[in-house]
Scaffold this active site. Structure first.
Site, mmCIF file in Angstrom:
data_model
loop_
_atom_site.group_PDB
_atom_site.id
_atom_site.type_symbol
_atom_site.label_atom_id
_atom_site.label_comp_id
_atom_site.label_asym_id
_atom_site.label_seq_id
_atom_site.Cartn_x
_atom_site.Cartn_y
_atom_site.Cartn_z
ATOM 1 N N HIS A 1 -7.915 -30.474 11.477
ATOM 2 C CA HIS A 1 -7.365 -31.819 11.313
ATOM 3 C C HIS A 1 -5.884 -31.903 11.675
ATOM 4 O O HIS A 1 -5.199 -32.824 11.239
ATOM 5 C CB HIS A 1 -7.590 -32.304 9.871
ATOM 6 C CG HIS A 1 -9.045 -32.535 9.554
ATOM 7 N ND1 HIS A 1 -9.546 -32.629 8.286
ATOM 8 C CD2 HIS A 1 -10.112 -32.709 10.387
ATOM 9 C CE1 HIS A 1 -10.857 -32.840 8.331
ATOM 10 N NE2 HIS A 1 -11.232 -32.876 9.595
ATOM 11 N N ASP B 1 -1.331 -28.338 6.164
ATOM 12 C CA ASP B 1 -0.165 -27.530 5.765
ATOM 13 C C ASP B 1 -0.177 -26.206 6.522
ATOM 14 O O ASP B 1 -1.121 -25.905 7.269
ATOM 15 C CB ASP B 1 -0.157 -27.319 4.238
ATOM 16 C CG ASP B 1 -1.352 -26.510 3.732
ATOM 17 O OD1 ASP B 1 -1.614 -25.416 4.275
ATOM 18 O OD2 ASP B 1 -2.032 -26.966 2.782
ATOM 19 N N GLY C 1 -12.611 -24.678 -1.726
ATOM 20 C CA GLY C 1 -11.825 -25.868 -2.069
ATOM 21 C C GLY C 1 -12.032 -27.074 -1.187
ATOM 22 O O GLY C 1 -11.062 -27.721 -0.791
ATOM 23 N N THR C 2 -13.273 -27.398 -0.904
ATOM 24 C CA THR C 2 -13.535 -28.617 -0.134
ATOM 25 C C THR C 2 -14.693 -29.375 -0.765
ATOM 26 O O THR C 2 -15.672 -28.770 -1.209
ATOM 27 C CB THR C 2 -13.813 -28.327 1.357
ATOM 28 O OG1 THR C 2 -14.257 -29.535 1.984
ATOM 29 C CG2 THR C 2 -14.845 -27.242 1.581
ATOM 30 N N TYR D 1 4.045 -39.144 6.244
ATOM 31 C CA TYR D 1 3.972 -37.752 6.735
ATOM 32 C C TYR D 1 5.346 -37.078 6.725
ATOM 33 O O TYR D 1 5.417 -35.859 6.572
ATOM 34 C CB TYR D 1 3.299 -37.689 8.114
ATOM 35 C CG TYR D 1 1.814 -37.920 7.995
ATOM 36 C CD1 TYR D 1 0.965 -36.903 7.570
ATOM 37 C CD2 TYR D 1 1.271 -39.183 8.214
ATOM 38 C CE1 TYR D 1 -0.390 -37.137 7.395
ATOM 39 C CE2 TYR D 1 -0.090 -39.417 8.052
ATOM 40 C CZ TYR D 1 -0.914 -38.384 7.638
ATOM 41 O OH TYR D 1 -2.258 -38.605 7.447
ATOM 42 N N ARG E 1 5.401 -35.712 3.332
ATOM 43 C CA ARG E 1 4.508 -34.550 3.196
ATOM 44 C C ARG E 1 5.169 -33.307 3.812
ATOM 45 O O ARG E 1 5.086 -32.211 3.292
ATOM 46 C CB ARG E 1 3.163 -34.790 3.906
ATOM 47 C CG ARG E 1 2.366 -36.009 3.472
ATOM 48 C CD ARG E 1 1.587 -35.764 2.200
ATOM 49 N NE ARG E 1 2.419 -35.600 1.034
ATOM 50 C CZ ARG E 1 3.090 -36.590 0.432
ATOM 51 N NH1 ARG E 1 3.035 -37.818 0.860
ATOM 52 N NH2 ARG E 1 3.839 -36.351 -0.624
ATOM 53 N N ASN F 1 -6.943 -28.288 6.317
ATOM 54 C CA ASN F 1 -5.608 -28.628 5.792
ATOM 55 C C ASN F 1 -4.580 -28.688 6.916
ATOM 56 O O ASN F 1 -4.641 -27.926 7.873
ATOM 57 C CB ASN F 1 -5.169 -27.579 4.768
ATOM 58 C CG ASN F 1 -6.120 -27.530 3.589
ATOM 59 O OD1 ASN F 1 -6.912 -28.454 3.412
ATOM 60 N ND2 ASN F 1 -6.072 -26.461 2.820
HETATM 61 P P1 OAD Z 1 -11.073 -33.184 -1.105
HETATM 62 O O1 OAD Z 1 -9.928 -33.772 -1.857
HETATM 63 O O2 OAD Z 1 -12.154 -34.089 -0.672
HETATM 64 O O3 OAD Z 1 -11.743 -32.056 -1.993
HETATM 65 C C1 OAD Z 1 -10.948 -31.099 -2.630
HETATM 66 C C2 OAD Z 1 -11.854 -30.083 -3.275
HETATM 67 O O4 OAD Z 1 -11.023 -29.094 -3.842
HETATM 68 C C3 OAD Z 1 -12.730 -30.646 -4.404
HETATM 69 O O5 OAD Z 1 -14.072 -30.203 -4.215
HETATM 70 C C4 OAD Z 1 -12.132 -30.027 -5.667
HETATM 71 O O6 OAD Z 1 -13.112 -29.721 -6.662
HETATM 72 C C5 OAD Z 1 -11.533 -28.752 -5.112
HETATM 73 N N1 OAD Z 1 -10.430 -28.183 -5.903
HETATM 74 C C6 OAD Z 1 -9.522 -28.806 -6.675
HETATM 75 N N2 OAD Z 1 -8.668 -27.910 -7.215
HETATM 76 C C7 OAD Z 1 -9.062 -26.689 -6.756
HETATM 77 C C8 OAD Z 1 -8.584 -25.356 -6.962
HETATM 78 N N3 OAD Z 1 -7.524 -25.094 -7.729
HETATM 79 N N4 OAD Z 1 -9.227 -24.352 -6.329
HETATM 80 C C9 OAD Z 1 -10.310 -24.600 -5.539
HETATM 81 N N5 OAD Z 1 -10.802 -25.822 -5.321
HETATM 82 C C10 OAD Z 1 -10.178 -26.854 -5.930
HETATM 83 O O7 OAD Z 1 -10.441 -32.364 0.121
HETATM 84 P P2 OAD Z 1 -11.130 -31.877 1.487
HETATM 85 O O8 OAD Z 1 -12.548 -31.515 1.268
HETATM 86 O O9 OAD Z 1 -10.229 -30.864 2.075
HETATM 87 O O10 OAD Z 1 -8.820 -35.335 6.359
HETATM 88 O O11 OAD Z 1 -11.047 -33.203 2.341
HETATM 89 C C11 OAD Z 1 -11.474 -33.185 3.655
HETATM 90 C C12 OAD Z 1 -10.643 -34.113 4.499
HETATM 91 O O12 OAD Z 1 -10.605 -35.418 3.936
HETATM 92 C C13 OAD Z 1 -9.193 -33.729 4.612
HETATM 93 O O13 OAD Z 1 -8.954 -32.753 5.592
HETATM 94 C C14 OAD Z 1 -8.537 -35.021 4.989
HETATM 95 C C15 OAD Z 1 -9.259 -35.922 4.010
HETATM 96 O O14 OAD Z 1 -9.258 -37.234 4.254
HETATM 97 C C16 OAD Z 1 -7.902 -35.978 7.083
HETATM 98 O O15 OAD Z 1 -6.805 -36.291 6.661
HETATM 99 C C17 OAD Z 1 -8.355 -36.278 8.462
#
Ligand code: OAD
Length: 231
Positions: free
Chosen positions: A104, A89, A170-171, A53, A56, A87
């Protein structure tokens, strides 16, 4: 003013240069997510977790908000906007948005291993072994890890229930409880999902799927939403 609630994940920060969690063969910045983002990982190797971290935080200092973060802040001129982000950040803040719930945690804050209510801004500074609160408890990143409760969830669910318009950006929608938030929005609420790999959500009404990167898709949608009010 109509209410827009925005749920964001790692994909919105991808074009700023911050890697997502699940787009890299299950590795996050060369680490297994469970080693650096779980309470078990912390107990096993706190030094590795602190260093991770610290890196990061260091990376975030030189990272800039992108077109998607900036566009969302423009919505505030004509809508009541709250961003609920997974996020850690601070790119929504630096992009100009003013109401943000961090589900988170936040990279630029520290908490105490002995007192969860002890939370301090540390900016981009490191946390190292031996850095303690006033009572001698080791400090740790203010991050909600796997295996821990999500204290802001109830607040986030209540806010989501008030949405006239819901944007999901973006999730991967794989991590609960965050992934279930959209189900708190009313069936009448207009919903938009922006993600290049978005999958249709059969059980979500009124949903428009936009398969684009956030940097392109969000500014276009923001313009459309602003024009709707101006007309
Ligand atoms: P993920 O890494 O699971 O998913 C990222 C998403 O962003 C995917 O669906 C990609 O298709 C999409 N993506 C990639 N590039 C992109 C772009 N340029 N524009 C838009 N979308 C794009 O991330 P999260 O869903 O945020 O938790 O993950 C959820 C949680 O899992 C995080 O908060 C973290 C992680 O473990 C903790 O650390 C507690």
């Amino acid at each position: 003013m109509k209410k827009i609630i925005v749920l964001t994940g790692a994909g919105i920060s991808a074009e700023s240069g911050i890697k997502t969690f699940r787009d890299n063969d299950g590795l996050w910045e060369n680490h297994r997510v469970e080693d650096v983002a779980s309470i078990d990982g912390w107990y096993k190797n706190p030094e590795l977790v602190l260093n991770f971290y610290n890196e990061r935080r260091h990376q975030l200092e030189t990272t800039q908000p992108n077109a998607a973060h900036l566009a969302l802040s423009k919505l505030e001129s004509l809508y009541d906007v709250t961003i609920i982000t997974q996020n850690v950040d601070n790119l929504h803040e630096r992009g100009g948005s003013s109401q943000i719930v961090h589900l988170h945690g936040e990279l630029t804050k520290a908490t105490s291993t002995g007192n969860a209510n002890w939370v301090r801004d540390i900016g981009y500074k490191e946390i190292n072994i031996g850095d303690c609160d006033e009572q001698g408890y080791q400090l740790r990143p203010f991050i909600v890890w796997f295996g821990e409760a999500v204290p802001e969830f109830e607040k986030a669910a209540k806010i989501t229930a008030t949405a006239d318009i819901l944007l999901i950006i973006g999730t991967s929608l794989l991590v609960y409880p965050a992934a279930g938030l959209m189900h708190y929005a009313s069936p009448h609420c207009a919903k938009y999902l922006i993600d290049p790999k978005a999958v249709p959500q059969d059980n979500v009404s009124n949903l428009t799927v936009i398969r684009k990167n956030a940097g392109e898709g969000v500014p276009l949608l923001v313009e459309e939403l602003l024009n709707k009010v101006k007309q």
